[in-house]
Design an enzyme around this catalytic site. Structure first.
Site, mmCIF file in Angstrom:
data_model
loop_
_atom_site.group_PDB
_atom_site.id
_atom_site.type_symbol
_atom_site.label_atom_id
_atom_site.label_comp_id
_atom_site.label_asym_id
_atom_site.label_seq_id
_atom_site.Cartn_x
_atom_site.Cartn_y
_atom_site.Cartn_z
ATOM 1 N N ASN A 1 -4.241 12.778 9.045
ATOM 2 C CA ASN A 1 -4.827 11.855 8.062
ATOM 3 C C ASN A 1 -5.051 10.492 8.693
ATOM 4 O OD1 ASN A 1 -5.860 11.195 5.561
ATOM 5 N ND2 ASN A 1 -3.879 10.811 4.607
ATOM 6 N N LYS B 1 3.628 7.049 9.707
ATOM 7 C CA LYS B 1 2.229 6.801 10.077
ATOM 8 C C LYS B 1 2.081 5.480 10.815
ATOM 9 C CE LYS B 1 -2.363 6.693 7.886
ATOM 10 N NZ LYS B 1 -2.968 7.831 8.569
ATOM 11 N N ASP C 1 -5.281 -4.189 3.110
ATOM 12 C CA ASP C 1 -4.032 -3.432 3.192
ATOM 13 C C ASP C 1 -2.841 -4.262 2.736
ATOM 14 O OD1 ASP C 1 -5.206 -1.103 4.020
ATOM 15 O OD2 ASP C 1 -4.918 -1.494 6.153
ATOM 16 N N ASP D 1 -0.248 8.175 13.510
ATOM 17 C CA ASP D 1 -1.654 7.891 13.787
ATOM 18 C C ASP D 1 -1.935 7.787 15.282
ATOM 19 O OD1 ASP D 1 -2.158 7.838 11.074
ATOM 20 O OD2 ASP D 1 -3.465 6.086 11.217
ATOM 21 N N GLU E 1 -5.605 6.741 2.252
ATOM 22 C CA GLU E 1 -4.784 7.948 2.336
ATOM 23 C C GLU E 1 -4.643 8.650 0.986
ATOM 24 O OE1 GLU E 1 -3.629 5.650 5.987
ATOM 25 O OE2 GLU E 1 -4.414 5.247 4.001
ATOM 26 N N HIS F 1 1.911 5.945 3.587
ATOM 27 C CA HIS F 1 2.931 5.079 4.166
ATOM 28 C C HIS F 1 3.033 3.743 3.462
ATOM 29 C CE1 HIS F 1 -0.204 2.961 6.864
ATOM 30 N NE2 HIS F 1 -0.865 3.793 6.104
ATOM 31 N N ARG F 2 1.914 3.176 3.069
ATOM 32 C CA ARG F 2 1.939 1.835 2.490
ATOM 33 C C ARG F 2 2.543 1.833 1.081
ATOM 34 N NH1 ARG F 2 0.328 -1.162 6.278
ATOM 35 N NH2 ARG F 2 -1.445 -0.650 7.633
#
Length: 654
Positions: free
Chosen positions: A94, A420, A320, A51, A348, A395-396
């Site tokens: 993204n 990311k 998040d 990012d 995402e 990523h999460r």
């Protein structure tokens, strides 16, 4: 770590200290504000990730001076609100924290720009931000679907001094981008939020970041935000980026589930990031949480108070980090309900759908709706299922599901997605987690591997894996299906779908007892040929690793130490003379009433050794860190005692 997946062993515990990477949200805000400011800004502890790389590339393209320095310091030469490059095309992958704010800033900057990203970015809505910018006179066109990127931006016909309306229930990044862009107008402008504002802590980060660069936004609760006239960004000189509080959540949860204490450094409870309130959720689940100057620590519930407990939580304040609670819930007593998470659907990936799908692979019940997810952990006497987790280029999801390794072996597909925000996440994860121990015993056929490994496992009270049995079973199943041992794709498909149950000395294939059937010389020879097929070895790799269960595993085969369990606690390579091995095999067959010739067995063993040691994938060989044990003149009891002696000499971890 493979480019395609990483296999995580089942974990016994987790403890230690992790230094966090810089916050993605703060990093990209600071980079953009430093670029817009008058003067040079030194940014320290910047997150180096996909990012931020997108933001840095975009700023360079726009003519901003960007120079890396020593010790992860970056010098940004601000343009005082006017980008030198007035026409360009930007590709932002993204990276929503780059795309949304840059859209707002470039819409008011007075140039010709095209903005695009990956396919998923073109599915993430941006219409509400564009509508708000058009109220100020911005000239923005959609190049694809209405309301979604890619975008074409032309110089605006500005209509300053207005009250701009913006929906608040889709993404806080819209409000963030708009507020960061408004100082370019030079006149007082107010943003009025329509409906409930989600992800408020991220707006707090925006306001705090703008204040560091000299712009103080007045606000009336969460409804009206006013940027004063003649606002302009000025460099504060040096800016430190806090450690990422969202990334902290994975390790804090790991400590709470895995015993701990596990400390994260780089962020404290006084952080400007709202996700530090994840600690409140952990505490509500029963975890022990403590903190100090720039650190937070988590441990399991106090001894005697039981395990973590399920909770019901409105997650608007930690959108998040709330994802981490969905996998933490697997280890709680009672269900966990996470509410007010509609924003997950425009990230995402559709995170509600993705999390529900992948959690169900672990064998748990999950309920999901438009703005909630409810996770029911395994009941008493039930366990998580080994599974291959898809990450949806998110990523999460990759990091959240790593926590499930405390309950089962896992495969995480596309682990590079963590780049990311946390490129070395899995390396740091491994440093603070303790996997189920493994003793890997490799060696030549008939050298005593199976007997010795089984007795070592029995002595320790550990599980036992006869990896050769899986290849024998594959050969048997392929033969019964009429698939030749040279048909790599066909045999690999058989291997991937083996219906096998191991229960002590019993082995069943599709419900049929086959313990003796797989020990014939015909199947032994076929298994050796099947084991040389790369696709078959790949198909069985995770299946073998899934045998790694508490309290430990003793595994025997040809590549246990070198490929399947390279982190094994103790590695042993067995060998014996061909003559002795042929004699042993002959004795076994005669005892089972099978005819055999020692000469033929000797020839077969030599050919098998050659085939196993020369195959292109995972050849049979002694690992450099493996103990060599020649069993030619040893009794089984002596060999077992030697292996146990080596095991006892290995320092225990944890």
């Amino acid at each position: 770590m493979s480019a395609d997946f990483i296999d995580l062993p089942q974990l016994l515990s987790a403890r230690g200290t992790v230094r966090l990477p810089g916050s993605k949200s703060i990093s990209n805000r600071v980079l953009l504000l430093a670029a817009l400011a008058a003067g040079e800004t030194e940014v320290r502890d910047l997150l180096l990730s996909d990012d931020t790389a997108r933001m840095l590339d975009a700023l360079r393209t726009l003519g901003v001076g960007v120079e890396p320095g020593a010790g992860n310091r970056w010098c940004i030469s601000g343009v005082a609100g006017r980008f030198p490059v007035r026409a360009s095309e930007l590709f932002l992958g993204n990276a929503g924290t780059a795309f949304r704010p840059l859209t707002a800033v470039l819409a008011l900057a007075g140039g010709h720009y095209r903005m695009a990203g990956v396919a998923r970015m073109h599915e993430r809505p941006i219409g509400d931000l564009v509508d708000a910018l058009r109220q100020l006179g911005a000239d923005i066109s959609y190049l694809g679907n209405e309301g979604f990127p890619p975008l074409a931006i032309r110089p605006p016909a500005l209509l300053p001094g207005r009250v701009v309306s913006l929906r608040g229930d889709v993404s806080s990044q819209f409000l963030t981008g708009l507020l960061m862009a408004l100082p370019l107008l030079g006149v007082e402008t107010t943003v009025e939020v329509i409906g409930e504002l989600i992800s408020k802590p991220y707006v707090e980060i925006t306001l705090a970041s703008m204040a560091r660069f000299g712009v103080h936004v007045r606000r009336d609760g969460w409804r009206r935000f006013t940027v004063p006239a003649d606002s302009g960004y000025r460099s504060p000189g040096v800016v430190h980026v806090e450690g990422d509080a969202s990334s902290a959540s994975y390790f804090l949860a790991l400590g709470a589930i895995g015993g701990g204490p596990l400390r994260v450094e780089g962020v404290g409870l006084d952080s400007i990031q709202g996700d530090v309130r994840f600690t409140e959720a952990l505490a509500a689940m029963g975890a022990q949480v403590s903190s100090g100057d720039n650190w937070i620590e988590a441990s399991a519930p106090v001894a005697g108070t039981g395990t973590l407990r399920g909770i019901s939580l409105d997650c608007n304040h930690i959108p998040d980090a709330a994802m981490t609670l969905a996998t933490t819930a697997l280890f709680a007593v009672g269900p966990t309900t996470l509410r007010n998470i509609a924003s997950w659907r425009v990230k995402e990936t559709d995170r509600i759908a993705a999390m529900a799908t992948e959690l169900r692979k672990l064998g748990v019940r999950v309920e999901a709706g438009d703005d909630f997810i409810r996770v029911h952990p395994p009941g008493a006497g039930q366990f998580l299922h080994p599974a291959a987790i898809d990450t949806y280029d998110d990523h999460r999801i990759a990091m959240c599901f790593s926590l499930a390794a405390l309950g089962t072996p896992l495969r995480i597909n596309d682990p590079q997605s963590v780049g990311k925000t946390f490129p070395d996440y899995f390396a740091r994860f491994a440093e603070v987690s303790q996997g189920v121990p493994v003793i890997a015993i490799d060696g030549t056929s008939a050298s005593g591997k199976g007997t010795i490994a089984a007795r070592v496992a029995q002595a320790l009270g550990w599980h036992y894996l006869d990896s050769g049995a899986l290849y024998r079973l594959t050969a048997l199943a392929a033969g019964r299906a009429g698939i030749g041992v040279d048909d790599e794709a066909g045999v690999a498909a058989i291997a991937a779908d083996l219906d096998v149950v191991f229960a002590g000395a019993s082995i069943t294939l599709s419900g049929e007892e086959v313990s003796d059937a797989i020990r014939s010389e015909e199947i032994s020879a076929a298994a050796s040929r099947v084991a040389a097929l790369p696709a078959v070895r790949a198909a069985l790799l995770f299946r073998q690793r899934a045998f790694r269960r508490p309290p430990g595993l003793v595994a025997d085969g040809r590549d246990m130490a070198s490929v399947v369990f390279p982190d094994a606690l103790t590695k042993v390579f067995l060998t014996a003379s061909v003559e002795m091995r042929a004699w042993r095999r002959h004795k076994q067959l005669i005892e089972k009433g099978m005819a055999a010739s020692i000469a033929a067995l000797s020839l077969d063993l030599r050919e098998r050794d050659e085939r196993d040691s020369q195959r292109s994938v995972a050849p049979m060989q002694q690992s450099a860190d493996a103990e060599l044990l020649d069993t030619t003149n040893l009794t089984i009891e002596t060999a077992v005692a030697q292996v146990l002696d080596w095991v006892n000499k290995v320092p225990k971890v944890g």
